[in-house]
Scaffold this motif. Structure first.
Motif, short mmCIF file in Angstrom:
data_model
loop_
_atom_site.label_atom_id
_atom_site.label_comp_id
_atom_site.label_asym_id
_atom_site.label_seq_id
_atom_site.Cartn_x
_atom_site.Cartn_y
_atom_site.Cartn_z
N GLU A 1 -9.28 -24.28 -30.46
CA GLU A 1 -8.43 -25.00 -31.40
C GLU A 1 -7.57 -24.03 -32.22
O GLU A 1 -6.37 -24.23 -32.38
N ARG A 2 -8.20 -22.99 -32.72
CA ARG A 2 -7.46 -22.01 -33.53
C ARG A 2 -6.44 -21.25 -32.69
O ARG A 2 -5.33 -20.98 -33.15
N ALA A 3 -6.82 -20.90 -31.47
CA ALA A 3 -5.90 -20.17 -30.60
C ALA A 3 -4.67 -21.03 -30.29
O ALA A 3 -3.54 -20.53 -30.28
N LYS B 1 -3.34 -23.33 -32.14
CA LYS B 1 -2.52 -23.44 -33.35
C LYS B 1 -1.72 -22.16 -33.59
O LYS B 1 -0.58 -22.20 -34.01
N ASP B 2 -2.38 -21.02 -33.36
CA ASP B 2 -1.78 -19.73 -33.70
C ASP B 2 -0.87 -19.17 -32.62
O ASP B 2 0.20 -18.64 -32.91
N ASP B 3 -1.29 -19.26 -31.37
CA ASP B 3 -0.54 -18.61 -30.30
C ASP B 3 -1.02 -19.17 -28.96
O ASP B 3 -2.18 -18.97 -28.59
N ASP B 4 -0.14 -19.87 -28.26
CA ASP B 4 -0.51 -20.46 -26.99
C ASP B 4 -0.97 -19.41 -25.98
O ASP B 4 -1.82 -19.68 -25.14
N ARG C 1 -6.61 -31.79 -30.20
CA ARG C 1 -5.19 -31.52 -30.41
C ARG C 1 -4.37 -32.79 -30.15
O ARG C 1 -3.50 -33.14 -30.94
N ALA D 1 -2.76 -16.94 -26.67
CA ALA D 1 -4.14 -16.62 -27.00
C ALA D 1 -5.10 -17.54 -26.25
O ALA D 1 -6.22 -17.14 -25.93
#
Length: 153
Positions: A111-113, A115-118, A148, A120
């Motif tokens: 989830e965090r990846a 949001k921050d950088d596809d 998401r 990632a």
């Protein structure tokens, strides 16, 4: 009957004493390796030898969990052959505690990846699909994707 190997977080019985223990860590060593590093032969221990411990058994650090008032004061290194897994997770579709934790952590990371950088997500997928946890990684990826999509609606 479920065929799971012992993992940190499991509750087992010390087969030599019949007492419950909580598995704290997998030392990553065999009996032979642990014995050499710690200058103590686990195979000479009477409790271990009674259950056919061998040099290639995995070694786990455990603590006894006898009652609510006892506080573990030390860990014990036991060969896998001395431990009998209590399959309490059978009541929860057979998922071991360690696997449940892996899914929860990986889901949060996916989830965090996202949001921050596809990019990632791609890197995470590559490293999260360790052979032992490939199914858990796929489940976590799917759960993160569902979260998401629901969040966008």
């Amino acid at each position: 009957m479920f065929e799971h190997s012992i993992k940190p977080g499991d509750v087992c019985l010390d087969l030599a004493q019949g007492r419950p223990v909580h598995v704290v860590t997998d030392t990553g060593q065999t009996v032979a390796e642990w014995s050499e590093e710690n200058n103590y032969n686990l195979l000479d221990n009477y409790g271990n030898s009674r259950f056919g411990a061998a040099g290639d058994d995995r070694v786990f650090d455990v603590v006894y969990c006898s009652n609510l008032k006892s506080k573990p004061s030390k860990t014990y290194a036991y060969p896998e052959s001395r431990l009998g897994r209590i399959e309490s997770e059978a009541a929860d579709v057979g998922r071991q505690v360690a696997n449940r934790v892996v899914v929860a952590v990986l889901e949060e990371l996916f989830e965090r990846a996202a949001k921050d950088d596809d990019g990632a997500v791609t890197v995470l997928e590559r490293y999260a699909t360790d052979v032992e946890y490939a199914d858990e990684a796929a489940e976590a990826r799917e759960l993160a994707e569902i979260d998401r999509i629901i969040g966008e609606v």
